[in-house]
Design an enzyme around this catalytic site. Structure first.
Site, PDB file in Angstrom:
ATOM      1  N   GLU A 122       0.757  -1.297  -0.066  1.00 49.26           N
ATOM      2  CA  GLU A 122       0.182  -0.051   0.199  1.00 49.26           C
ATOM      3  C   GLU A 122       0.874   1.322  -0.080  1.00 49.26           C
ATOM      4  O   GLU A 122       1.896   1.544   0.614  1.00 49.26           O
ATOM      5  CB  GLU A 122      -0.817   0.041   1.282  1.00 49.26           C
ATOM      6  CG  GLU A 122      -1.702   1.381   1.427  1.00 49.26           C
ATOM      7  CD  GLU A 122      -2.561   1.187   2.789  1.00 49.26           C
ATOM      8  OE1 GLU A 122      -3.280   1.924   2.958  1.00 49.26           O
ATOM      9  OE2 GLU A 122      -2.189   0.599   3.634  1.00 49.26           O
ATOM     10  N   LYS A 131      -8.709   3.098  -3.052  1.00 47.62           N
ATOM     11  CA  LYS A 131      -9.302   2.973  -1.581  1.00 47.62           C
ATOM     12  C   LYS A 131     -10.643   3.763  -1.208  1.00 47.62           C
ATOM     13  O   LYS A 131     -10.764   5.075  -1.367  1.00 47.62           O
ATOM     14  CB  LYS A 131      -8.291   3.299  -0.551  1.00 47.62           C
ATOM     15  CG  LYS A 131      -8.729   2.655   0.792  1.00 47.62           C
ATOM     16  CD  LYS A 131      -7.467   2.805   1.758  1.00 47.62           C
ATOM     17  CE  LYS A 131      -7.766   2.391   3.202  1.00 47.62           C
ATOM     18  NZ  LYS A 131      -6.429   2.329   4.095  1.00 47.62           N
ATOM     19  N   CYS A 153      -5.654  -2.405   2.852  1.00 45.56           N
ATOM     20  CA  CYS A 153      -5.646  -2.331   4.261  1.00 45.56           C
ATOM     21  C   CYS A 153      -7.023  -2.630   4.688  1.00 45.56           C
ATOM     22  O   CYS A 153      -7.719  -3.625   4.642  1.00 45.56           O
ATOM     23  CB  CYS A 153      -5.075  -0.827   4.522  1.00 45.56           C
ATOM     24  SG  CYS A 153      -4.303  -0.972   6.368  1.00 45.56           S
TER      25      CYS A 153
END
Length: 333
Positions: free
Chosen positions: A46, A133, A167
């Site tokens: 990430e 995200k 995540c």
């Protein structure tokens, strides 16, 4: 699609902090190394380029001038897609003959906001698409803007369908189910989370989705953050080699851990994937198939882009830029 086993790689590395070009050069070297060792799918952490903004967890929100200075540099070193920076990654993927999934901080079209993005590159050196995200977690909202459903995609490869989440998106049950319903086989879980519970999360996703999960996290020491950054002094007292993040990257199948976790070192980890065993695991449970109950539960995924602005052309139609993956999907309909 061949049933021949293939190798995947998780590149647990540290970026050259806040240096886009040097970090991309390091990534290109890692792509070549992983391909030399036989990897056909290579995953990076990430926000790898130009680094994870760890200051959001240590700088108080009210210190506006410090946040503004850090954000200005972060924005300057972030990645435009496409750009000469992504061209270098594409060239490296093509030379390696491997699919690459790269975590980047992506500059928005207007140029003032940043997405936390996974960039998908084919073995032919072409950008297949990206994922932004959906929900930055807690302090991350100081630097990242949310994505939308238009990038909730999976991508066809000779090794299976490739996709994933970033995540703590992986704690969004409906986002996971959207991946399963899209037929994901190789699930990327790029992260900054290196907690003990994260390995359990990777195992849960692999068992739930009947997919291979490639967990990839940055492993970075304190001395890899230059002393000129004031926020570095806000960390608890420790030696230069004190981990800022140990990493704990791992590769997991429905049957268990295939590689890792690896802590406190920069290392590329590998696992060989048996497609027949992976496919056979759905005999017991297919979350989006025979183990689903569409008569009881239904999920609607809005894949329309949500731009900040739209423009009206002279012929009266509305237009705005959408990710390449979305445009390709629409053209196929």
């Amino acid at each position: 699609m061949s049933d021949k086993p293939f190798k995947v790689a998780s590149a647990q590395l540290a970026p050259v902090f806040m240096k886009r070009e040097k970090t991309i050069a390091k990534a290109c070297e890692a792509i070549a190394e992983a391909a030399k060792n036989g990897a056909k799918i290579i995953v990076f952490p990430e926000a790898f380029v130009p680094g994870y903004p760890d200051w959001v967890w240590v700088v108080p929100a009210g210190r506006n001038s410090l946040h503004a200075a850090l954000y200005a540099e972060f924005l300057d070193q972030s990645v435009t897609i496409p750009s000469p920076a992504t061209d270098k990654l594409c060239k490296a993927a093509k030379a390696a003959g491997a699919y690459v999934v790269m975590g980047v901080n992506e500059r928005s079209t207007a140029g003032g906001s940043i997405y936390n993005t996974l960039l998908y590159i084919s073995d032919k050196g072409e950008i297949m698409g990206l994922h932004r995200k959906l929900v930055p977690t807690m302090g991350e909202r100081l630097v990242w803007t949310p994505g939308d459903g238009s990038t909730l995609d999976v991508f066809d490869t000779p090794y299976g369908r490739l996709g994933g989440l970033i995540c703590w998106e992986n704690y969004m049950p409906l986002a996971r189910f959207a991946m399963y319903a899209s037929g994901v086989d190789i699930y990327v879980a790029a992260t900054w989370d290196s907690s003990d519970g994260w390995e359990a999360t990777l195992q849960h996703i692999a068992r739930e989705g009947r997919c291979v999960v490639i967990g990839c996290c940055i492993s970075m020491r304190r001395d890899q953050i230059p002393d000129r950054y004031e926020f570095k002094s806000l960390y608890p007292v420790g030696a230069d080699d004190t981990p800022v993040n140990p990493g704990n990257s791992a590769i997991v199948s429905p049957e268990g851990v295939l590689a890792g976790p690896v802590a406190n070192e920069e290392k590329i980890i590998y696992a060989e994937i048996d497609r027949v065993r992976l496919r056979g695991s759905k005999f017991a449970m297919d979350t989006a198939g025979h183990y689903a109950r569409p008569d009881v539960f239904q999920l609607t995924v809005n894949r329309d882009p949500r731009p900040m602005t739209s423009t009206e052309s002279h012929n009266g139609t509305n237009g705005h830029q959408v990710p390449a993956s979305t445009a390709k999907r629409r053209a196929a309909k």
